[in-house]
Design an enzyme around this catalytic site. Structure first.
Site, PDB file in Angstrom:
ATOM      1  N   GLY A 105       0.845  -1.666   0.066  1.00 47.45           N
ATOM      2  CA  GLY A 105      -0.001  -0.044   0.424  1.00 47.45           C
ATOM      3  C   GLY A 105       0.945   1.121   0.280  1.00 47.45           C
ATOM      4  N   TYR A 124     -16.598   2.695   7.150  1.00 50.53           N
ATOM      5  CA  TYR A 124     -15.582   2.672   6.886  1.00 50.53           C
ATOM      6  C   TYR A 124     -15.016   3.258   8.029  1.00 50.53           C
ATOM      7  CZ  TYR A 124     -10.437   4.264   5.996  1.00 50.53           C
ATOM      8  OH  TYR A 124      -9.144   4.555   6.257  1.00 50.53           O
ATOM      9  N   LYS A 137     -13.037   1.259  11.369  1.00 52.43           N
ATOM     10  CA  LYS A 137     -11.242   1.073  11.924  1.00 52.43           C
ATOM     11  C   LYS A 137     -11.718   1.478  13.396  1.00 52.43           C
ATOM     12  CE  LYS A 137      -7.680   2.305   9.761  1.00 52.43           C
ATOM     13  NZ  LYS A 137      -7.060   1.488   9.443  1.00 52.43           N
TER      14      LYS A 137
HETATM   15  N1  LIG Z   1      -5.727   6.671   2.328  1.00 51.42           N
HETATM   16  C1  LIG Z   1      -6.076   7.689   3.042  1.00 51.42           C
HETATM   17  O1  LIG Z   1      -6.603   9.195   2.934  1.00 51.42           O
HETATM   18  C2  LIG Z   1      -5.870   7.384   4.777  1.00 51.42           C
HETATM   19  C3  LIG Z   1      -6.199   8.363   5.619  1.00 51.42           C
HETATM   20  C4  LIG Z   1      -6.602   8.011   7.019  1.00 51.42           C
HETATM   21  C5  LIG Z   1      -6.549   6.558   7.705  1.00 51.42           C
HETATM   22  N2  LIG Z   1      -5.105   5.756   6.979  1.00 51.42           N
HETATM   23  C6  LIG Z   1      -4.675   4.758   6.952  1.00 51.42           C
HETATM   24  O2  LIG Z   1      -3.704   4.761   6.552  1.00 51.42           O
HETATM   25  C7  LIG Z   1      -3.981   3.129   6.694  1.00 51.42           C
HETATM   26  C8  LIG Z   1      -2.934   3.056   5.277  1.00 51.42           C
HETATM   27  O3  LIG Z   1      -3.404   2.880   4.306  1.00 51.42           O
HETATM   28  P1  LIG Z   1      -3.109   3.500   2.521  1.00 51.42           P
HETATM   29  O4  LIG Z   1      -4.269   3.971   2.202  1.00 51.42           O
HETATM   30  O5  LIG Z   1      -1.599   3.679   2.645  1.00 51.42           O
HETATM   31  O6  LIG Z   1      -4.072   2.216   2.414  1.00 51.42           O
HETATM   32  P2  LIG Z   1      -3.589   1.808   0.803  1.00 51.42           P
HETATM   33  O7  LIG Z   1      -2.200   1.732  -0.027  1.00 51.42           O
HETATM   34  O8  LIG Z   1      -4.921   1.478   0.503  1.00 51.42           O
HETATM   35  O9  LIG Z   1      -3.017  -0.455   0.733  1.00 51.42           O
HETATM   36  C9  LIG Z   1      -3.765  -1.293   2.175  1.00 51.42           C
HETATM   37  C10 LIG Z   1      -2.704  -2.136   2.671  1.00 51.42           C
HETATM   38  O10 LIG Z   1      -3.774  -3.442   3.277  1.00 51.42           O
HETATM   39  C11 LIG Z   1      -3.479  -4.878   2.468  1.00 51.42           C
HETATM   40  N3  LIG Z   1      -4.245  -5.113   2.996  1.00 51.42           N
HETATM   41  C12 LIG Z   1      -5.639  -5.107   2.643  1.00 51.42           C
HETATM   42  N4  LIG Z   1      -6.464  -6.679   3.042  1.00 51.42           N
HETATM   43  C13 LIG Z   1      -5.302  -7.187   3.970  1.00 51.42           C
HETATM   44  C14 LIG Z   1      -5.507  -8.162   4.626  1.00 51.42           C
HETATM   45  N5  LIG Z   1      -6.456  -9.132   4.525  1.00 51.42           N
HETATM   46  N6  LIG Z   1      -4.090  -9.326   4.901  1.00 51.42           N
HETATM   47  C15 LIG Z   1      -3.645  -8.013   4.722  1.00 51.42           C
HETATM   48  N7  LIG Z   1      -3.141  -6.822   4.085  1.00 51.42           N
HETATM   49  C16 LIG Z   1      -4.483  -5.891   3.509  1.00 51.42           C
HETATM   50  C17 LIG Z   1      -2.610  -4.373   1.039  1.00 51.42           C
HETATM   51  O11 LIG Z   1      -2.327  -5.405   0.452  1.00 51.42           O
HETATM   52  P3  LIG Z   1      -2.655  -6.087  -1.030  1.00 51.42           P
HETATM   53  O12 LIG Z   1      -2.399  -4.949  -2.064  1.00 51.42           O
HETATM   54  O13 LIG Z   1      -2.118  -7.318  -0.724  1.00 51.42           O
HETATM   55  O14 LIG Z   1      -4.335  -5.965  -0.372  1.00 51.42           O
HETATM   56  C18 LIG Z   1      -2.388  -2.882   0.825  1.00 51.42           C
HETATM   57  O15 LIG Z   1      -1.490  -3.429   1.713  1.00 51.42           O
HETATM   58  C19 LIG Z   1      -4.479   2.468   6.480  1.00 51.42           C
HETATM   59  O16 LIG Z   1      -4.876   1.752   7.547  1.00 51.42           O
HETATM   60  C20 LIG Z   1      -5.572   3.780   6.399  1.00 51.42           C
HETATM   61  O17 LIG Z   1      -7.509   3.002   7.102  1.00 51.42           O
HETATM   62  C21 LIG Z   1      -5.666   5.878   5.579  1.00 51.42           C
END
Ligand SMILES: NC(=O)c1ccc[n+]([C@@H]2O[C@H](COP(=O)([O-])OP(=O)(O)OC[C@H]3O[C@@H](n4cnc5c(N)ncnc54)[C@H](OP(=O)(O)O)[C@@H]3O)[C@@H](O)[C@H]2O)c1
Length: 276
Positions: free
Chosen positions: A10, A123, A127
């Site tokens: 991710g 969502y 969380k």
């Molecule tokens: N993006 C935002 O704007 C935002 C805002 C606030 C908080 N956050 C939090 O920040 C963190 C990182 O977000 P991000 O945007 O970097 O996420 P992302 O790019 O969507 O990546 C999600 C990751 O989670 C993995 N994943 C999903 N299902 C899984 C499972 N069952 N077992 C193991 N791994 C799994 C995916 O792996 P695969 O690719 O192999 O499926 C991917 O590596 C998250 O906790 C998110 O809730 C994000």
């Protein structure tokens, strides 16, 4: 330190692998450790016995979570329960990422770490359930709430605006939701500071300042010199399945209380990202 990182395919996971390069890192994709399987998670972490588990894996589809709540809860709530349990059993420290969407957006000042939560979409609820498991199973944890992430290797608002601006002359962008854009590289760096600094508790970590999605889009177009016309619209004019809080600015209050310099303004972080 020996540091296991979930979600390394991710956006944030990739930034974390770079920021923690001076430590022994163990990147875990969903293929290495599907967090929804307790036996798998137990096996992986009892083999590794890391000093820290940084749990960045999540189901991050905000709109998709409305039609697939079980999938969202299975990863964000149950998966986090599994990781927290394995961290406790192996005496690993745990850091969990959460979101501005745990708040309902009805407040008229930035949200502090201890302000009441009340998510308005699936969502955010899933969380928040993850937060509960971390707090109850790993008393000495770090929870980092962040918002509106952008950075290399991800699918995010900046990339979507740039793609649409190539094809369309006008972009309609929501102007009644306010938050703080955050550069994944900056967040990963602050994560390193918190872990190396021995901090515990719940922190809000975002780039400084705030904007609406419309203001964010205008800045992206201006920095790239794209002559696209950006129109402000109300969120009610979009047919997005998930409700979003109107105001989800996170006050990085615990950082300020401790005298830790907060992250640079989002405009500077965006310029750094777009300049790379
Ligand atoms: N993006 C935002 O704007 C935002 C805002 C606030 C908080 N956050 C939090 O920040 C963190 C990182 O977000 P991000 O945007 O970097 O996420 P992302 O790019 O969507 O990546 C999600 C990751 O989670 C993995 N994943 C999903 N299902 C899984 C499972 N069952 N077992 C193991 N791994 C799994 C995916 O792996 P695969 O690719 O192999 O499926 C991917 O590596 C998250 O906790 C998110 O809730 C994000």
């Amino acid at each position: 330190m020996k540091i296991a990182i979930t979600g390394t395919t991710g956006m944030l996971g990739q930034a974390l692998c770079k920021a923690f390069a001076r430590h022994s890192i163990y990147p875990l994709s969903s293929g290495d450790a599907d967090v929804t399987s307790l036996p798998t998670v137990r096996q992986v972490f009892s083999d590794l016995k890391p000093d820290w588990i940084i749990h960045s894996a999540a189901f991050t589809g905000v709109d998709e979570a409305e039609s697939k709540p079980l999938e969202a809860y299975r990863v964000n709530a149950l998966g986090t329960r599994n990781v927290a349990l394995a961290a406790f059993e192996n005496k690993s420290e745990l850091l969990y990422y959460s979101t501005d969407y745990v708040f309902d957006g009805r407040q008229d000042r930035p949200y502090r770490e201890w302000d009441p939560t009340n998510p308005v979409n699936e969502y955010g609820r899933s969380k928040l359930a993850g937060e509960f498991f971390v707090r109850s199973l790993c008393p000495l944890h770090l929870i980092v709430r962040t918002s509106w992430l952008f950075g290399p290797g991800g699918s995010h608002f900046v990339q979507k605006v740039l793609e649409r601006a190539k094809k369309e002359e006008h972009l309609n962008v929501v102007n009644d939701q306010r938050g703080s854009p955050t550069f994944s590289t900056d967040l990963a760096y602050m994560t390193l500071c918190l872990i190396e600094g021995g901090k515990r508790g719940t922190y809000h970590v975002t780039n400084s300042g705030d904007c609406t999605w419309y203001e964010f889009a205008c800045k992206i177009a201006a920095l790239k010199g794209i002559p696209v016309k950006v129109n402000p619209i109300d969120g009610s004019a979009c047919s997005a399945p998930a409700l979003r809080p109107a105001y989800s600015v996170l006050d990085n209050y615990l950082l300020k209380l401790e005298g830790i310099p907060v992250l640079r303004p989002w405009q500077n972080a965006l310029a750094a990202f777009l300049g790379d």
